[in-house]
Design an enzyme around this catalytic site. Sequence first.
Site, PDB file in Angstrom:
ATOM      1  N   LYS A 130     102.108  32.894  51.491  1.00 56.00           N
ATOM      2  CA  LYS A 130     101.684  34.236  51.899  1.00 56.00           C
ATOM      3  C   LYS A 130     101.842  34.424  53.416  1.00 56.00           C
ATOM      4  O   LYS A 130     102.288  35.475  53.872  1.00 56.00           O
ATOM      5  CB  LYS A 130     100.247  34.500  51.440  1.00 56.00           C
ATOM      6  CG  LYS A 130     100.163  34.709  49.917  1.00 56.00           C
ATOM      7  CD  LYS A 130      98.749  35.034  49.493  1.00 56.00           C
ATOM      8  CE  LYS A 130      98.570  35.209  48.000  1.00 56.00           C
ATOM      9  NZ  LYS A 130      99.263  36.352  47.394  1.00 56.00           N
ATOM     10  N   SER A 151      93.773  37.122  45.537  1.00 54.80           N
ATOM     11  CA  SER A 151      92.557  37.182  44.725  1.00 54.80           C
ATOM     12  C   SER A 151      91.383  36.585  45.471  1.00 54.80           C
ATOM     13  O   SER A 151      90.243  36.996  45.272  1.00 54.80           O
ATOM     14  CB  SER A 151      92.731  36.396  43.422  1.00 54.80           C
ATOM     15  OG  SER A 151      93.849  36.833  42.732  1.00 54.80           O
ATOM     16  N   HIS A 172      92.728  44.220  47.499  1.00 54.42           N
ATOM     17  CA  HIS A 172      92.677  43.465  46.250  1.00 54.42           C
ATOM     18  C   HIS A 172      92.637  44.414  45.055  1.00 54.42           C
ATOM     19  O   HIS A 172      91.592  44.987  44.744  1.00 54.42           O
ATOM     20  CB  HIS A 172      91.464  42.525  46.264  1.00 54.42           C
ATOM     21  CG  HIS A 172      91.339  41.686  45.036  1.00 54.42           C
ATOM     22  ND1 HIS A 172      90.137  41.280  44.511  1.00 54.42           N
ATOM     23  CD2 HIS A 172      92.283  41.184  44.201  1.00 54.42           C
ATOM     24  CE1 HIS A 172      90.343  40.569  43.425  1.00 54.42           C
ATOM     25  NE2 HIS A 172      91.625  40.500  43.206  1.00 54.42           N
TER      26      HIS A 172
HETATM   27  P1  NAI Z   1     103.379  36.559  39.415  1.00 57.01           P
HETATM   28  O1  NAI Z   1     103.632  35.118  39.309  1.00 57.01           O
HETATM   29  O2  NAI Z   1     103.481  37.436  38.221  1.00 57.01           O
HETATM   30  O3  NAI Z   1     104.384  37.183  40.508  1.00 57.01           O
HETATM   31  C1  NAI Z   1     104.678  36.593  41.742  1.00 57.01           C
HETATM   32  C2  NAI Z   1     106.086  37.051  42.137  1.00 57.01           C
HETATM   33  O4  NAI Z   1     106.319  36.691  43.486  1.00 57.01           O
HETATM   34  C3  NAI Z   1     107.200  36.416  41.305  1.00 57.01           C
HETATM   35  O5  NAI Z   1     108.067  37.431  40.829  1.00 57.01           O
HETATM   36  C4  NAI Z   1     107.924  35.524  42.327  1.00 57.01           C
HETATM   37  O6  NAI Z   1     109.342  35.439  42.068  1.00 57.01           O
HETATM   38  C5  NAI Z   1     107.654  36.251  43.609  1.00 57.01           C
HETATM   39  N1  NAI Z   1     107.750  35.436  44.804  1.00 57.01           N
HETATM   40  C6  NAI Z   1     107.347  34.149  44.998  1.00 57.01           C
HETATM   41  N2  NAI Z   1     107.602  33.764  46.265  1.00 57.01           N
HETATM   42  C7  NAI Z   1     108.177  34.828  46.884  1.00 57.01           C
HETATM   43  C8  NAI Z   1     108.672  35.044  48.193  1.00 57.01           C
HETATM   44  N3  NAI Z   1     108.637  34.078  49.113  1.00 57.01           N
HETATM   45  N4  NAI Z   1     109.186  36.265  48.483  1.00 57.01           N
HETATM   46  C9  NAI Z   1     109.235  37.236  47.556  1.00 57.01           C
HETATM   47  N5  NAI Z   1     108.783  37.078  46.293  1.00 57.01           N
HETATM   48  C10 NAI Z   1     108.259  35.882  45.965  1.00 57.01           C
HETATM   49  O7  NAI Z   1     101.950  36.708  40.122  1.00 57.01           O
HETATM   50  P2  NAI Z   1     100.865  37.889  39.994  1.00 57.01           P
HETATM   51  O8  NAI Z   1      99.991  37.642  38.835  1.00 57.01           O
HETATM   52  O9  NAI Z   1     101.539  39.188  40.134  1.00 57.01           O
HETATM   53  O10 NAI Z   1      99.980  37.595  41.284  1.00 57.01           O
HETATM   54  C11 NAI Z   1     100.442  37.887  42.593  1.00 57.01           C
HETATM   55  C12 NAI Z   1      99.264  37.849  43.544  1.00 57.01           C
HETATM   56  O11 NAI Z   1      98.302  38.814  43.141  1.00 57.01           O
HETATM   57  C13 NAI Z   1      98.531  36.525  43.634  1.00 57.01           C
HETATM   58  O12 NAI Z   1      98.076  36.323  44.937  1.00 57.01           O
HETATM   59  C14 NAI Z   1      97.350  36.736  42.708  1.00 57.01           C
HETATM   60  O13 NAI Z   1      96.279  35.901  43.038  1.00 57.01           O
HETATM   61  C15 NAI Z   1      97.039  38.187  42.969  1.00 57.01           C
HETATM   62  N6  NAI Z   1      96.329  38.883  41.919  1.00 57.01           N
HETATM   63  C16 NAI Z   1      96.654  38.690  40.610  1.00 57.01           C
HETATM   64  C17 NAI Z   1      95.946  39.362  39.609  1.00 57.01           C
HETATM   65  C18 NAI Z   1      96.301  39.146  38.179  1.00 57.01           C
HETATM   66  O14 NAI Z   1      95.468  39.447  37.320  1.00 57.01           O
HETATM   67  N7  NAI Z   1      97.493  38.693  37.845  1.00 57.01           N
HETATM   68  C19 NAI Z   1      94.859  40.285  39.933  1.00 57.01           C
HETATM   69  C20 NAI Z   1      94.662  40.492  41.350  1.00 57.01           C
HETATM   70  C21 NAI Z   1      95.360  39.788  42.292  1.00 57.01           C
END
Ligand code: NAI
Length: 438
Positions: A130, A151, A172
Amino acid sequence: RQAVTPESRNLVRVFRLSQAARKELPPDVTSHRQPVNRMGVIGAGVMGGAIAELAAAHDIPVVLKDIDQDALDSGLRHAGDLLRKAAAARVFSEEEASLKFALITGTLEYDDFEGADLVVEAVVERMAVKQQVLREAEASADGAVLATNTSALSVDEMASGVKRPGSVIGLHFFNPVHKMPLVEVIAGPRTSPEALATGFGLVLALGKTPVLVADRPGFLVIRLLAPYLNEAGFLLEEGASIEAIDGALESFGMPMGPLRLLDEIGFDVARHASREMAAAFGERMRPSGVLDRMIEDARLGRKNGLGFHRYQDGGDRGADPTVPRLLSREEATGPGAARSSLPAEEIQRRCLYIMVNEAAYALEEQVVEGPGPVDLAMVMGTGFPPFRGGLLRWADAEDIRKIHDALSEYAGRLGNRFAPAPLLVRMAQQNRTFTDLN
Ligand code: NAI
């Protein structure tokens, strides 16, 4: 004369709280608000794709970036599907939906962030990654507010990775983004009034309800959900059935029981969060063994069809009868049948009182401004039944002394995790309610 029931009074209160939330920032901060005419989103996963859709639905041009073409395509598809669904539900016309979709640009390059007023990252939940993406965004979107959808990671620690830490803020969102009204807005100690006012203003422009939350582990909602979900795990280990646990909380009014909610969250994600909470808050958040057991058995929740419930073809096939045997502390003797028949009221109390207790800790730490924002955040972020007026309004109605005494009794019988928080002890002694803490 019209009869005013406590339920209708509670609903009015939640409505008033949501109106007040829109004005939570003082005018001398709000005056720094910059309009967000162009947005960037980093990470096209579950959250990033949905945040991009939300922006486009509100007519904000948005650049969606990932490092992986397949992930990007799937994020764009997700956004497109959501827009089409909104059109099918007549939120807007088919034609408007395609115009809105055209506002989303997919990219693998940072150059496209040029001119963005705000960039929000939604990449994997790892500090180093991040910090890296925010640094890269800062280099290409000069002057933009840098928002993180983390999160639970520290917003201030993330800010220490960039040149202008003042531009970093936490936004968030909750999953699913298009349905959940809450956004926790987190200002770190170094967040500038511009970043705060602009991020807060964006949340309003996106039609969501902002609640200001301190930069503390789990912010507010995840922190309060942690002991609640964990208690459902302890109850399972003691032999209560999946149906009894979820049924008790559903009959209280929660939109789904805690075990169904864990299925939705996914056990890997939930375990990660629960370990973070235990690391931050110690003994009272020590996880039950349930998620470890489920993961050892290759169960991840709804996403792989194997949770506390079984899922097939997108549908819920009901509680999985093989789970109780997998989880019971003692060797199973029967056919996986429930060995404990706690009354629903006892299940409700254990799960809800421990959440009230955590809210008392959070209030004392000033994670939010007071009991009002706790109630609003729990209704908007977890679906806590609005007719109960929110967690703490409900606690007042339930009676603080009764909650305190039950917690003390549980602490002696079930474990120290229930030990009443100092604030709750004082409230019980002085016969006070959360409402009159205001
Ligand atoms: P996810 O795994 O579905 O998506 C993450 C995306 O980021 C993937 O498409 C990946 O290819 C991409 N990625 C990874 N490294 C990257 C980089 N260096 N540059 C650009 N893209 C990159 O994850 P999700 O569930 O969408 O979670 C994302 C964030 O949101 C996390 O921090 C999570 O804790 C937070 N979050 C998730 C919730 C959930 O219910 N899934 C709810 C609230 C927050």
